[in-house]
Scaffold this motif. Structure first.
Motif, PDB file in Angstrom:
ATOM      1  N   PHE A 108      -2.635 -14.409  16.153  1.00 27.61           N
ATOM      2  CA  PHE A 108      -3.479 -13.273  15.798  1.00 27.61           C
ATOM      3  C   PHE A 108      -2.655 -12.227  15.053  1.00 27.61           C
ATOM      4  N   VAL A 109      -3.240 -11.676  13.982  1.00 31.83           N
ATOM      5  CA  VAL A 109      -2.609 -10.611  13.204  1.00 31.83           C
ATOM      6  C   VAL A 109      -3.646  -9.500  13.020  1.00 31.83           C
ATOM      7  N   GLY A 110      -3.353  -8.321  13.510  1.00 37.15           N
ATOM      8  CA  GLY A 110      -4.297  -7.215  13.353  1.00 37.15           C
ATOM      9  C   GLY A 110      -4.312  -6.682  11.931  1.00 37.15           C
ATOM     10  N   SER A 111      -5.490  -6.355  11.421  1.00 34.84           N
ATOM     11  CA  SER A 111      -5.582  -5.712  10.107  1.00 34.84           C
ATOM     12  C   SER A 111      -6.779  -4.776  10.069  1.00 34.84           C
ATOM     13  N   HIS A 112      -6.706  -3.793   9.185  1.00 34.79           N
ATOM     14  CA  HIS A 112      -7.774  -2.794   9.093  1.00 34.79           C
ATOM     15  C   HIS A 112      -7.927  -2.320   7.660  1.00 34.79           C
ATOM     16  N   PRO A 113      -8.905  -2.838   6.929  1.00 36.67           N
ATOM     17  CA  PRO A 113      -9.189  -2.334   5.583  1.00 36.67           C
ATOM     18  C   PRO A 113      -9.976  -1.027   5.666  1.00 36.67           C
ATOM     19  N   MET A 114      -9.525  -0.038   4.926  1.00 34.25           N
ATOM     20  CA  MET A 114     -10.196   1.264   4.928  1.00 34.25           C
ATOM     21  C   MET A 114     -11.215   1.278   3.794  1.00 34.25           C
ATOM     22  N   LEU A 129     -15.837  -4.377  -2.856  1.00 32.64           N
ATOM     23  CA  LEU A 129     -15.825  -3.286  -1.879  1.00 32.64           C
ATOM     24  C   LEU A 129     -14.400  -2.876  -1.531  1.00 32.64           C
ATOM     25  N   PHE A 130     -13.487  -3.842  -1.566  1.00 32.66           N
ATOM     26  CA  PHE A 130     -12.117  -3.586  -1.113  1.00 32.66           C
ATOM     27  C   PHE A 130     -11.145  -3.281  -2.257  1.00 32.66           C
ATOM     28  N   LYS A 131     -11.647  -3.224  -3.473  1.00 33.20           N
ATOM     29  CA  LYS A 131     -10.764  -2.985  -4.608  1.00 33.20           C
ATOM     30  C   LYS A 131     -10.117  -1.605  -4.496  1.00 33.20           C
ATOM     31  N   ASN A 132      -8.789  -1.591  -4.508  1.00 36.73           N
ATOM     32  CA  ASN A 132      -7.967  -0.379  -4.410  1.00 36.73           C
ATOM     33  C   ASN A 132      -8.071   0.311  -3.055  1.00 36.73           C
ATOM     34  N   VAL A 158      -8.317  -9.593  -2.704  1.00 34.23           N
ATOM     35  CA  VAL A 158      -9.593  -8.887  -2.874  1.00 34.23           C
ATOM     36  C   VAL A 158      -9.373  -7.437  -3.305  1.00 34.23           C
ATOM     37  N   GLY A 159      -8.115  -7.077  -3.588  1.00 38.00           N
ATOM     38  CA  GLY A 159      -7.841  -5.792  -4.213  1.00 38.00           C
ATOM     39  C   GLY A 159      -7.229  -4.713  -3.347  1.00 38.00           C
ATOM     40  N   CYS A 160      -6.889  -5.025  -2.100  1.00 39.80           N
ATOM     41  CA  CYS A 160      -6.372  -3.995  -1.201  1.00 39.80           C
ATOM     42  C   CYS A 160      -4.919  -3.617  -1.497  1.00 39.80           C
ATOM     43  N   LYS A 161      -4.599  -2.367  -1.188  1.00 39.77           N
ATOM     44  CA  LYS A 161      -3.221  -1.900  -1.167  1.00 39.77           C
ATOM     45  C   LYS A 161      -2.725  -2.032   0.266  1.00 39.77           C
ATOM     46  N   ILE A 162      -1.625  -2.742   0.451  1.00 38.09           N
ATOM     47  CA  ILE A 162      -1.190  -3.101   1.791  1.00 38.09           C
ATOM     48  C   ILE A 162      -0.190  -2.095   2.353  1.00 38.09           C
TER      49      ILE A 162
END
Length: 279
Positions: A108-114, A129-132, A158-162
């Motif tokens: 399991f790896v926790g993640s949270h896209p804002m 939806l997740f771009k930038n 999908v475009g997220c900044k990590i």
């Protein structure tokens, strides 16, 4: 890579749509058969079912349910999976989720896209939806690095900044910029509605414009989500509320004592600092 997504609302459905368009085989699970049918008909997923067993052949699974359902869903899910499958989530609280989830499933790896909008459900799904958008990944010390990289890669596609963080630091930061604003905004609306003079309340409703609209938006959102923020991030939310209360008391004192230069300094500072909090 076959990717499973549990929960086909705004977050899960939008993620599924983007991943499908990127060429992944995406298998969705929803509590409602009607949601599964819509997701399939709109080509959001390759297959969909109300049965978690459909995810037995996936390589990576995103749990996109409300916070309260993440651990119960994981408990029901893992009996169907081979040991190599990586599981992540999208919950806005990590400290009360990631350690327990990792005990249940070592991959399991926790993640949270804002990311998100005020809309809900499969009908609210939108591409990019997740771009930038910022996405925080919250591994523990014993989380395999290769699993972190798998989750990181998909969010980046999908475009997220990590951003990387411990679950505890994540919860402290999110309490300030997400959970506290919900409570402040909700209290603004509640205070206006419960004002003792109904004539004032009625006029305020007619006069409310962009300022009230902006500051009340998150307080007028999904009540279930706001309640879960308070329940699952209780300690950090209380800390931020109490510190906010102290700062507000100082401002009240400045106004009462007509310390206009101090108040002006605060307002100048907030004007300068606000852009630093906007992605």
């Amino acid at each position: 890579m076959k990717i499973g997504i549990i929960g086909l609302g705004l977050m899960g459905g939008s993620l599924a749509l983007d991943l499908t368009r990127l060429g992944y085989e995406v298998i969705g699970v929803s509590r409602q058969l009607s949601t599964c049918n819509i997701a399939f008909d709109r080509a959001i997923v390759s297959r969909a079912s109300v049965d978690l067993e459909i995810l037995a052949q996936t390589d990576l699974i995103f749990i996109c349910t409300p916070i309260a359902s993440i651990l119960p869903t994981l408990e029901r899910l893992i009996k169907y999976l081979p040991p190599h499958v990586v599981i992540t989530d999208v919950g806005s609280v990590k400290g009360s989720i990631v350690p327990q989830a990792t005990e249940l499933w070592s991959n399991f790896v926790g993640s949270h896209p804002m990311a998100g909008t005020a809309n809900q459900g499969i009908e609210a799904v939108e591409s990019n939806l997740f771009k930038n958008a910022p996405c925080v990944i919250t591994p523990l010390e014993n989380t395999p690095e290769k699993n972190v990289e798998i989750v990181k890669k998909i969010w980046q596609e999908v475009g997220c900044k990590i951003y990387m963080s411990s679950p505890e630091t994540h919860d402290r930061a999110v309490a300030w910029i997400s959970h506290l604003p919900v409570m402040i905004s909700a209290n603004l609306i509640n205070s206006c509605v419960n004002h003792e003079n109904q004539e004032v309340v009625n006029l305020a409703k007619n006069l409310a414009s962009s300022g009230f609209k902006d500051t009340s938006r998150v307080g007028g959102g999904n009540p279930e989500l706001g309640l879960m923020m308070a329940q699952y991030n209780k300690a950090q939310l209380l800390n931020s509320l109490k510190e906010y209360q102290q700062n507000l008391s100082s401002i009240i004192e400045d106004i009462e004592q007509e310390k206009w230069s101090i108040l002006e300094d605060i307002l100048n500072k907030t004007q300068q600092e606000r852009p630093n909090f906007l992605c």
